[in-house]
Design a protein around this motif. Structure first.
Motif, short mmCIF file in Angstrom:
data_model
loop_
_atom_site.label_atom_id
_atom_site.label_comp_id
_atom_site.label_asym_id
_atom_site.label_seq_id
_atom_site.Cartn_x
_atom_site.Cartn_y
_atom_site.Cartn_z
N UNK A 1 -3.27 -6.06 -9.11
CA UNK A 1 -2.01 -6.15 -8.38
C UNK A 1 -1.31 -4.80 -8.13
N UNK A 2 -1.22 -3.89 -9.09
CA UNK A 2 -0.50 -2.64 -8.81
C UNK A 2 -1.14 -1.77 -7.73
N UNK A 3 -2.42 -1.99 -7.42
CA UNK A 3 -3.09 -1.19 -6.39
C UNK A 3 -3.32 -1.93 -5.08
N UNK A 4 -3.49 -3.22 -5.13
CA UNK A 4 -3.97 -3.95 -3.96
C UNK A 4 -3.00 -3.92 -2.78
N UNK A 5 -1.80 -4.44 -2.94
CA UNK A 5 -0.86 -4.47 -1.82
C UNK A 5 -0.48 -3.06 -1.36
N UNK A 6 -0.17 -2.13 -2.27
CA UNK A 6 0.10 -0.77 -1.79
C UNK A 6 -1.09 -0.16 -1.05
N UNK A 7 -2.30 -0.44 -1.50
CA UNK A 7 -3.48 0.06 -0.81
C UNK A 7 -3.63 -0.54 0.58
N UNK B 1 -2.81 0.07 6.54
CA UNK B 1 -2.09 -0.28 7.78
C UNK B 1 -1.36 0.94 8.34
N UNK B 2 -0.74 1.72 7.47
CA UNK B 2 -0.06 2.94 7.91
C UNK B 2 -1.03 3.89 8.59
N UNK B 3 -2.24 4.03 8.01
CA UNK B 3 -3.24 4.90 8.61
C UNK B 3 -3.70 4.37 9.98
N UNK B 4 -3.87 3.07 10.10
CA UNK B 4 -4.25 2.49 11.40
C UNK B 4 -3.16 2.75 12.44
N UNK B 5 -1.92 2.60 12.05
CA UNK B 5 -0.80 2.86 12.97
C UNK B 5 -0.72 4.33 13.35
N UNK C 1 -15.22 -2.48 2.36
CA UNK C 1 -15.97 -1.52 1.55
C UNK C 1 -15.13 -0.67 0.61
N UNK C 2 -13.88 -0.51 0.93
CA UNK C 2 -13.05 0.40 0.16
C UNK C 2 -11.80 -0.34 -0.31
N UNK C 3 -11.95 -1.61 -0.52
CA UNK C 3 -10.78 -2.42 -0.85
C UNK C 3 -10.55 -2.48 -2.34
N UNK C 4 -9.52 -3.14 -2.70
CA UNK C 4 -9.09 -3.27 -4.07
C UNK C 4 -9.38 -4.67 -4.57
N UNK C 5 -10.46 -5.24 -4.03
CA UNK C 5 -10.87 -6.59 -4.39
C UNK C 5 -12.24 -6.55 -5.04
#
Length: 153
Positions: A53-59, A64-68, A117-121
């Motif tokens: 949890x501490x990494x997933x949503x912030x990641x 999303x910020x990088x895509x924008x 590939x680079x997710x927090x899951x």
């Protein structure tokens, strides 16, 4: 212009989420979406993405910020489930809205390649009554690597 990024523990209706996202994109010339779901018709009985949890949503928000930053988007939607899911259940929904379709396609594909590939899951699958961990494939890492090559972007 902004991103709606959510980590969900409950099932979601992809059509309703996409309709709501699309309704807010009056200026977009193109909206691209990707829906990932638990495969049906195979041996898999269940899929369970787990996360820290501490990494997933912030990641996910940083992604999303990088895509924008990379593409001139009107909006971006990133929804990802966690917990036990059955065949046919939606796992992930990514939608990108842009003035031009190419930007929307690229942003959605970029987001999915990173989530895959680079997710927090960490995913495990139940087959034949037994759980086993699912590792990313070489092709997943190759898909991710192309985003660091300026010729591919």
């Amino acid at each position: 212009m902004g991103a709606d990024v959510r980590l969900l523990e409950e099932p979601f209706d992809p059509a309703a989420k996409l309709a709501a996202f699309t309704a807010g994109q009056e200026e977009a010339g193109g909206i691209v979406s990707f829906l990932g779901q638990v495969r049906t018709g195979g041996r898999g009985e269940a899929l369970e993405p787990r996360h820290y949890a501490p990494l997933t949503l912030p990641g996910m928000q940083a992604l999303a910020t990088e895509a924008l930053r990379r593409w001139p988007l009107h909006g971006l939607l990133v929804l990802h489930r966690s917990g036990t899911m059955r065949p046919g259940d939606p796992i992930v929904l990514v939608a990108a809205a842009a003035r031009h379709r190419r930007d929307a396609f690229a942003a959605a594909e970029f987001a999915m390649d990173h989530l895959k590939s680079e997710s927090w899951f960490w995913k495990r699958e139940k087959v034949g009554g037994a759980w086993h961990w699912v590792e990313p494939r070489d092709v997943d890492f190759a898909d991710l690597a192309r985003w660091s090559d300026p010729a591919q972007v």
